[in-house]
Scaffold this motif. Structure first.
Motif, short mmCIF file in Angstrom:
data_model
loop_
_atom_site.label_atom_id
_atom_site.label_comp_id
_atom_site.label_asym_id
_atom_site.label_seq_id
_atom_site.Cartn_x
_atom_site.Cartn_y
_atom_site.Cartn_z
N TYR A 2 0.83 -1.19 0.00
CA TYR A 2 0.00 0.00 0.00
C TYR A 2 0.87 1.25 0.00
O TYR A 2 1.90 1.31 0.68
CB TYR A 2 -0.90 0.01 1.24
CG TYR A 2 -1.96 1.07 1.21
CD1 TYR A 2 -3.15 0.88 0.53
CD2 TYR A 2 -1.77 2.29 1.87
CE1 TYR A 2 -4.13 1.86 0.51
CE2 TYR A 2 -2.75 3.27 1.85
CZ TYR A 2 -3.93 3.04 1.16
OH TYR A 2 -4.89 4.01 1.13
N GLU A 3 0.46 2.23 -0.78
CA GLU A 3 1.15 3.51 -0.81
C GLU A 3 0.22 4.61 -0.34
O GLU A 3 -0.94 4.68 -0.76
CB GLU A 3 1.67 3.83 -2.21
CG GLU A 3 2.86 2.99 -2.62
CD GLU A 3 3.58 3.54 -3.83
OE1 GLU A 3 3.22 4.66 -4.28
OE2 GLU A 3 4.49 2.87 -4.34
N ASN A 5 0.31 8.73 0.02
CA ASN A 5 1.03 9.97 -0.29
C ASN A 5 2.47 9.68 -0.69
O ASN A 5 3.41 10.37 -0.28
CB ASN A 5 1.00 10.93 0.90
CG ASN A 5 -0.40 11.46 1.18
OD1 ASN A 5 -1.26 11.46 0.29
ND2 ASN A 5 -0.63 11.93 2.40
N GLY A 6 2.64 8.64 -1.51
CA GLY A 6 3.95 8.29 -2.02
C GLY A 6 4.82 7.48 -1.08
O GLY A 6 5.95 7.12 -1.44
N GLU A 7 4.32 7.16 0.11
CA GLU A 7 5.09 6.39 1.08
C GLU A 7 4.52 4.99 1.23
O GLU A 7 3.30 4.80 1.28
CB GLU A 7 5.08 7.09 2.45
CG GLU A 7 5.70 8.48 2.43
CD GLU A 7 5.88 9.02 3.84
OE1 GLU A 7 6.44 8.28 4.69
OE2 GLU A 7 5.48 10.16 4.09
N GLU A 8 5.41 4.00 1.34
CA GLU A 8 4.98 2.61 1.48
C GLU A 8 4.53 2.33 2.91
O GLU A 8 5.12 2.80 3.87
CB GLU A 8 6.13 1.66 1.12
CG GLU A 8 6.46 1.62 -0.36
CD GLU A 8 7.49 0.56 -0.68
OE1 GLU A 8 8.19 0.11 0.26
OE2 GLU A 8 7.60 0.18 -1.85
N VAL A 9 3.45 1.56 3.01
CA VAL A 9 2.93 1.13 4.30
C VAL A 9 2.75 -0.38 4.25
O VAL A 9 1.97 -0.88 3.43
CB VAL A 9 1.59 1.82 4.65
CG1 VAL A 9 1.06 1.29 5.97
CG2 VAL A 9 1.75 3.33 4.69
N PHE A 10 3.46 -1.12 5.08
CA PHE A 10 3.35 -2.57 5.13
C PHE A 10 2.11 -2.94 5.94
O PHE A 10 2.00 -2.56 7.11
CB PHE A 10 4.60 -3.18 5.76
CG PHE A 10 4.73 -4.66 5.57
CD1 PHE A 10 5.32 -5.18 4.43
CD2 PHE A 10 4.26 -5.55 6.53
CE1 PHE A 10 5.45 -6.55 4.25
CE2 PHE A 10 4.38 -6.91 6.37
CZ PHE A 10 4.98 -7.42 5.21
N SER A 74 -4.46 -4.79 -1.10
CA SER A 74 -3.22 -4.16 -0.63
C SER A 74 -2.71 -4.73 0.69
O SER A 74 -1.90 -4.09 1.38
CB SER A 74 -3.39 -2.64 -0.48
OG SER A 74 -3.76 -2.05 -1.70
N VAL A 75 -3.16 -5.91 1.08
CA VAL A 75 -2.65 -6.57 2.28
C VAL A 75 -1.34 -7.27 1.92
O VAL A 75 -1.23 -7.89 0.86
CB VAL A 75 -3.67 -7.58 2.83
CG1 VAL A 75 -3.08 -8.37 4.00
CG2 VAL A 75 -4.94 -6.85 3.27
N ASP A 76 -0.35 -7.18 2.79
CA ASP A 76 0.91 -7.88 2.58
C ASP A 76 0.93 -9.23 3.28
O ASP A 76 1.43 -10.21 2.73
CB ASP A 76 2.07 -7.01 3.07
CG ASP A 76 2.22 -5.73 2.26
OD1 ASP A 76 2.47 -5.83 1.05
OD2 ASP A 76 2.04 -4.64 2.83
N MET A 77 0.41 -9.28 4.50
CA MET A 77 0.30 -10.53 5.24
C MET A 77 -1.00 -10.51 6.03
O MET A 77 -1.54 -9.44 6.33
CB MET A 77 1.48 -10.71 6.21
CG MET A 77 2.83 -10.83 5.56
SD MET A 77 4.12 -11.13 6.82
CE MET A 77 3.68 -12.79 7.37
#
Length: 352
Positions: A2-3, A5-10, A74-77
């Motif tokens: 997930y992004e 404002n241009g920043e990645e969020v795990f 947009s879920v990573d885990m």
């Protein structure tokens, strides 16, 4: 990933189910009441264009689950939280073994939690040992209002429950996830009361108690307990959808949690498939406290706080190295391997 404002969020979705409430699996009228109550929550909070029909809602494929979480959501885990309900469903509602079967296909994506019920006595302790041995579980989901025979619930601070919590300590199962939130028909509301967390958390400081649904509708009771017990955490499943439908209420909930617990003890959960993370993550990430709420609680729901809530806090509890996990997921082709659109009528999408 997930992004924002241009920043990645795990994103670690800490509250997932893979259930079977098909008519063929229901053995007690409570099973039908249960899934209908779930569906009422679904339609009450889900945006109109994201609602499922009831037949799809009763039982969905593992392929759809994976698509909704990791391709579209947009879920990573994700962390599976089982709920057996064997009095209501012939093969169980959302079982440890069924969840583990999905997790084994996607070991970099899922964490399987176990469960226990102290009313199962010695056989249940043996079963808990099996879950640890076969799936190396680090957590258990507890459903204190689950029916069993003539019993319509149990307490986390009972002598029998303490035997099981000690077994968790002995086995190295450190994360305890009791459901302490809204009741689900026909279960009893009082059997989900959050008060029994207090003595349990005090008696087992080596365990983490992640109170699912932050005690709603008993938020104040939960917050006061969590304030004095440093090993008590709050799971946002059920609270999170307020960010979409009632943003001021969500701000109030987050303000209370940040004031009492702080930013390190709150975990995001979608409660899939009650709701989908595709729209829910956006709602939470875009949520802001009003100026009045910021002044009252003295807190901010900043991007750094959101990173912790959306994944970093769960990673800390489950010993997940986020940077290493990012490397593992870079070559994951999950974003392209599923296309379920041909299973739906023209004009619908797989997420509809």
């Amino acid at each position: 990933m997930y992004e924002y404002n241009g920043e990645e969020v795990f994103v670690i979705d800490s509250h997932l189910h893979h259930w079977d409430a098909s008519k063929e699996n229901i053995k007690h009228e409570g099973g039908e009441q249960f899934i209908q109550c779930f569906y009422d929550y679904h339609t009450a909070f889900t945006p109109d264009d994201r609602e499922w029909d009831i037949d799809q809602y009763r039982k969905y494929s593992s392929e759809k689950l994976v698509q909704d979480l990791f391709r579209d959501g947009s879920v990573d885990m994700g962390i599976f939280q089982p709920t057996h309900l064997n009095e209501f469903y012939k093969e169980g509602f959302n079982t440890v073994d069924d969840n583990a079967a999905v997790a084994e296909q996607y070991p970099e994506r899922f964490i399987t939690n176990g469960r226990f019920d102290p009313r199962d006595g010695d056989a249940g302790l043996t079963e808990l040992e099996r879950q640890k041995r076969e799936y190396d579980i680090d957590g258990v989901k507890l459903y204190t209002a689950e029916w069993k025979g003539d019993s319509k619930g149990w307490r986390l601070d009972s002598e029998a429950a303490f035997d099981y919590l000690q077994k968790c300590v002995d086995l190295g199962i450190k994360n305890i996830h009791p459901h302490k939130g809204p009741t689900i028909r026909p279960l009893n509301r009082d059997a989900f009361d959050v008060s029994d967390v207090d003595d349990a958390a005090t008696s087992f400081p080596e365990l983490n108690f992640i109170v699912e649904h932050v005690g709603l509708p008993r938020l104040d009771d939960f917050a006061w307990i969590a304030a004095q017990e440093p090993n008590v955490y709050g799971g946002l499943a059920v609270a999170a959808p307020f960010a979409e439908s009632r943003p001021q209420k969500f701000g109030e909930i987050m303000g209370e949690l940040l004031f009492w617990l702080g930013e390190d003890r709150i975990l995001f959960g979608s409660d899939y498939a009650i709701w989908e993370p595709e729209w829910l993550i956006d709602a939470v990430m875009n949520a802001e406290l009003t100026q009045e709420q910021r002044d009252e609680y003295g807190v901010e729901f900043s991007i750094d706080v959101k990173r912790k809530v959306m994944g970093e806090n769960a990673a800390e509890l489950y010993d997940i190295d986020i940077e290493e996990q990012k490397k593992q997921l870079r070559n994951d082709d999950i974003s392209t391997q599923f296309d379920l659109s041909d299973q739906y009528d023209e004009g619908e999408t797989a997420a509809d």
